[in-house]
Design a protein around this motif. Structure first.
Motif, PDB file in Angstrom:
ATOM      1  N   SER A 122      -0.950 -25.734  31.088  1.00 23.20           N
ATOM      2  CA  SER A 122      -0.557 -24.360  31.423  1.00 23.20           C
ATOM      3  C   SER A 122       0.721 -24.495  32.254  1.00 23.20           C
ATOM      4  CB  SER A 122      -1.659 -23.661  32.232  1.00 23.20           C
ATOM      5  OG  SER A 122      -1.826 -24.317  33.463  1.00 23.20           O
ATOM      6  N   ASP A 123       1.504 -23.415  32.320  1.00 21.20           N
ATOM      7  CA  ASP A 123       2.833 -23.548  32.939  1.00 21.20           C
ATOM      8  C   ASP A 123       2.802 -23.513  34.473  1.00 21.20           C
ATOM      9  OD1 ASP A 123       3.896 -23.911  30.486  1.00 21.20           O
ATOM     10  OD2 ASP A 123       4.842 -21.938  30.325  1.00 21.20           O
ATOM     11  N   ASP A 124       1.605 -23.243  35.040  1.00 18.34           N
ATOM     12  CA  ASP A 124       1.510 -23.253  36.511  1.00 18.34           C
ATOM     13  C   ASP A 124       0.665 -24.442  36.991  1.00 18.34           C
ATOM     14  OD1 ASP A 124      -1.085 -22.635  35.831  1.00 18.34           O
ATOM     15  OD2 ASP A 124      -1.229 -20.849  37.095  1.00 18.34           O
ATOM     16  N   ASN A 125       0.672 -25.509  36.173  1.00 21.33           N
ATOM     17  CA  ASN A 125      -0.306 -26.581  36.415  1.00 21.33           C
ATOM     18  C   ASN A 125       0.079 -27.625  37.467  1.00 21.33           C
ATOM     19  OD1 ASN A 125       1.652 -27.896  35.023  1.00 21.33           O
ATOM     20  ND2 ASN A 125       0.324 -28.815  33.476  1.00 21.33           N
ATOM     21  N   ARG A 126       1.044 -27.326  38.295  1.00 26.82           N
ATOM     22  CA  ARG A 126       1.399 -28.228  39.401  1.00 26.82           C
ATOM     23  C   ARG A 126       1.450 -27.387  40.667  1.00 26.82           C
ATOM     24  NH1 ARG A 126       0.772 -31.423  36.069  1.00 26.82           N
ATOM     25  NH2 ARG A 126       2.125 -32.995  35.124  1.00 26.82           N
ATOM     26  N   ARG A 132       4.557 -19.393  39.322  1.00 22.85           N
ATOM     27  CA  ARG A 132       4.828 -18.886  37.966  1.00 22.85           C
ATOM     28  C   ARG A 132       3.654 -18.042  37.467  1.00 22.85           C
ATOM     29  NH1 ARG A 132       7.763 -24.120  35.132  1.00 22.85           N
ATOM     30  NH2 ARG A 132       9.647 -23.921  36.390  1.00 22.85           N
ATOM     31  N   ASP A 133       3.927 -16.775  37.141  1.00 23.51           N
ATOM     32  CA  ASP A 133       2.866 -15.894  36.650  1.00 23.51           C
ATOM     33  C   ASP A 133       2.954 -15.659  35.140  1.00 23.51           C
ATOM     34  OD1 ASP A 133       1.426 -15.198  39.101  1.00 23.51           O
ATOM     35  OD2 ASP A 133       3.366 -14.389  39.720  1.00 23.51           O
ATOM     36  N   PHE A 134       4.164 -15.529  34.631  1.00 28.37           N
ATOM     37  CA  PHE A 134       4.330 -15.251  33.191  1.00 28.37           C
ATOM     38  C   PHE A 134       5.453 -16.099  32.613  1.00 28.37           C
ATOM     39  CE2 PHE A 134       3.053 -11.317  35.361  1.00 28.37           C
ATOM     40  CZ  PHE A 134       1.826 -11.106  34.758  1.00 28.37           C
ATOM     41  N   ASP A 175      -1.046 -19.073  33.400  1.00 27.67           N
ATOM     42  CA  ASP A 175      -2.266 -19.700  33.935  1.00 27.67           C
ATOM     43  C   ASP A 175      -3.099 -20.357  32.826  1.00 27.67           C
ATOM     44  OD1 ASP A 175      -3.267 -17.624  32.527  1.00 27.67           O
ATOM     45  OD2 ASP A 175      -4.139 -16.574  34.250  1.00 27.67           O
ATOM     46  N   SER A 176      -4.312 -20.749  33.185  1.00 34.70           N
ATOM     47  CA  SER A 176      -5.132 -21.539  32.255  1.00 34.70           C
ATOM     48  C   SER A 176      -5.720 -20.703  31.110  1.00 34.70           C
ATOM     49  CB  SER A 176      -6.249 -22.246  33.019  1.00 34.70           C
ATOM     50  OG  SER A 176      -6.993 -21.264  33.693  1.00 34.70           O
ATOM     51  N   SER A 177      -5.477 -19.401  31.061  1.00 39.79           N
ATOM     52  CA  SER A 177      -5.942 -18.645  29.890  1.00 39.79           C
ATOM     53  C   SER A 177      -4.976 -18.820  28.708  1.00 39.79           C
ATOM     54  CB  SER A 177      -6.134 -17.163  30.223  1.00 39.79           C
ATOM     55  OG  SER A 177      -4.970 -16.643  30.786  1.00 39.79           O
TER      56      SER A 177
END
Ligand SMILES: O=C(O)CCC(=O)C(=O)O
Ligand SMILES: [Fe+2]
Length: 414
Positions: A122-126, A132-134, A175-177
């Protein structure tokens, strides 16, 4: 945080379809837009990337950030991004029903070449990416035509796979969705315009960019277009694997010229102990086969911008009736050719690697064709293009500074 003033919208058939898609996808909130960018917008961003990119943050990846364009004296090249960023931000805020204005956290052109890929993430995984929200990924070229491999997959929900197509956009929560991956690129160069959005004002890219632009403000008021200024040479040096700097690999500015059939010719004698960063700043001329284009460019980035501009406009130039000015092309002498051959190994330790990494699938057939008359006219057309954007920048900047935000300024009678 700024409260978002909802814009009134007509919910036409397109709006209805977007609403339905929204309801279906609550678990995996995402939106795919087709033909969001025109062909010419894609080509313009490709021109910017291919003439300004640096080696990226992952192997075989190249990137062009907006702060890099400012740092290399090409701030006017921010202008083509402005309406796209604004419209995308609106789309994201509308689709995700945001009650407050979002901030653009990052804008960048990112290209992936042979060997690049990314597994499920996911793009916020660090921890340092939590703001980062979107995400919005705009595809600027197409699967099958411009590159092979590089399909995008979502781990769960629909669609499972996206075939990148120039002009389309994938928008999803960071996010992870929305766990996703990209297959390895097996040929060509896959190019995207990628934006991340944040609810957190402290990650507002605009404020940082306006501050950078303001620092060089007095400089922009000088007459004439901005001529590009190369960054430090290690930003352009592609090293395979973990190999050490400048022993293996190649300079990407030189390589992008080389894959299009150009050599670089330096009039002055280049001493062996010259620093490579200095060499990138030296005036040069372009050669092709046994011909020398008899006009000096201020440095390698200047030459590259004009060549990539020619590539962008080539199809239009073919049909125009420009005066042929054969005086601009002279035959290379034996000693000039030797000089080119002596210097080439400084720019590239491995031409085959350069050709494999930066080969252009659609250029292959026309690679050896160049009309010098059209090329000569694109030197001045490039200058007109840059000057026009520069004027727009100078007029917009006071408004951007007042609002600490980058937006399209409408000028009456313009
Ligand atoms: O280019 C894409 O399609 C997605 C790239 C990606 O997943 C990323 O940069 O995080
Ligand atoms: Fe991603």
């Amino acid at each position: 945080m700024r409260k978002r003033v909802k814009k009134r919208r007509e919910v036409g058939s397109r709006g209805k379809m977007e609403l339905e898609a929204k309801q279906k996808q609550k678990q995996h909130p995402r939106l795919i837009l087709h033909n969001f960018l025109s062909d010419d917008q894609c080509k313009e961003l490709e021109f910017i990337h291919k003439s300004n990119s640096t080696v990226g943050y992952r192997p075989n990846v190249f990137s062009t950030t907006l702060s890099h364009l400012i740092a290399t004296n090409s701030p006017h090249l921010l202008l083509p991004f402005v309406p796209i960023r604004e419209t995308l931000k609106d789309k994201v805020e509308d689709f995700f029903d945001c009650q407050f204005d979002l901030f653009i956290e990052f804008t960048g052109l990112i290209s992936w070449t042979r060997g690049a890929s990314i597994g499920w993430h996911s793009d916020d995984n660090r921890p340092y990416l939590k703001q980062r929200d979107f995400t919005a990924v705009c595809y600027l070229n197409s699967y099958g035509r411009d590159f092979k491999g590089g399909l995008f997959h979502f781990k769960d929900g629909e669609p499972t796979t996206i075939e990148p197509l120039a002009g389309d956009v994938a928008i999803y929560t960071a996010d992870s969705s929305n766990i996703h991956s990209v297959d390895e690129i097996t040929d060509g160069e896959r190019l995207t315009l990628t934006l991340w959005f944040s609810r957190d004002a402290s990650h507002d890219e605009d404020a940082k960019l306006v501050s950078l632009l303001s620092q060089s403000l007095s400089h922009y008021n000088e007459p004439g277009p901005c001529l590009p200024l190369p960054a430090s040479s290690n930003m352009y040096w592609f090293s395979p694997g973990q190999s050490s700097y400048q022993q293996f690999g190649f300079d990407i500015c030189w390589a992008r010229l080389h894959v299009l059939g150009f050599d670089v010719y330096y009039d002055q004698d280049i001493s062996c102990d010259l620093d490579f960063s200095d060499l990138l700043m030296k005036p040069l001329r372009l050669a092709r086969g046994n011909e020398l284009f008899d006009q000096e460019f201020v440095n390698i980035l200047h030459a590259l911008q004009v060549v990539q501009y020619y590539c962008w406009k080539a199809s239009i130039l073919q049909t125009s009736k420009f005066q042929i000015d054969t005086g601009k092309v002279v035959e290379l002498s034996q000693s000039q050719m030797e000089k080119i051959n002596r210097l080439n190994p400084v720019f590239s330790k491995d031409n085959q690697l350069a050709e494999t990494v930066l080969n252009c699938m659609t250029c292959e057939s026309g690679q050896h064709f160049l009309d010098w008359a059209n090329f000569a006219s694109s030197v001045s057309l490039w200058r007109d293009y840059a000057s026009k954007l520069h004027e727009e920048l100078v007029r917009s900047l006071p408004f951007w500074r007042t609002h600490q935000s980058i937006f399209e300024v409408q000028f009456n009678g313009a």
